[in-house]
Design a protein around this motif. Sequence first.
Motif: not given
Length: 264
Positions: A15, A181, A184, A223, A226
């Motif tokens: 991430i 979250s 992801i 991703i 995000a």
Amino acid sequence: MDFNTVLVTGGSGFIGSHLVCSLVDRHPDWRIINLDDLDYCCSPRSLESIEDRANYTFIRGDVCNSRLVDHIFNTENIDVVFHLAAKTHVESSFESPSTFQRVNVDGTRVLLAAAHQARHRPQRFIYVSTDEVYGAGLDEVFDESSPVRPSNPYSVTKASAEFLVRSYWDKYKFPIIITRSNNIYGPRQFTEKVIPRFLTLLRMNKKCTIQGTLPKSRHFLFIEDAVSAFLLLLEKGIVGEIYNMGTSCEIPIMQLARQLIRMT
């Protein structure tokens, strides 16, 4: 908000590397600092496209190293912190809970203390958490006010770190934001996570193995979505708040495996 310098911890991870690349590309007038100890799940190749950019700096180091972290905050005039550095694999957290405690909780404590005591206080401290703090029943309806009921050592450490972050808001009004979250996924994700693990097994002509007991389903967030959410929160997020970052894309793990089998 007028930002000049952004610190991303864990910026060489899955991430973090996507977020760092996006920040470097979108804001050439900002300085983006990546603090990462290059653990097993990180790859410097994820940042090859920006490693020579003038507005990007990489610092190899441990977020638990208080001397290093203090030095960064006292010399770099950090305006924004994205704290992503963490141990995240649930199964591994049962095998080595003390390691997860050290990185996820102690690392957050070190970072908070340094940021709060710095001569140049950050305007935003964004702590990246997980919806796993809500517990195992993720098929239930929940929102940011729902109680946290972590059900494994990983989510316990993330919830603990959240309480630390919240304490700095409660006592000092330190400008924190917490994100929670869904799972992801996307390019460059390490193979211990379910989608790249399934794909790796299938490419080796092996069967997909499912951990735990069925039935089990998960929400998955791409991703790029995000990263867009992180950037939106940086621009419009309200300090002291918690934000769920989610999607309606929920799929049983067995169905996910079958779909990937059909695709490969």
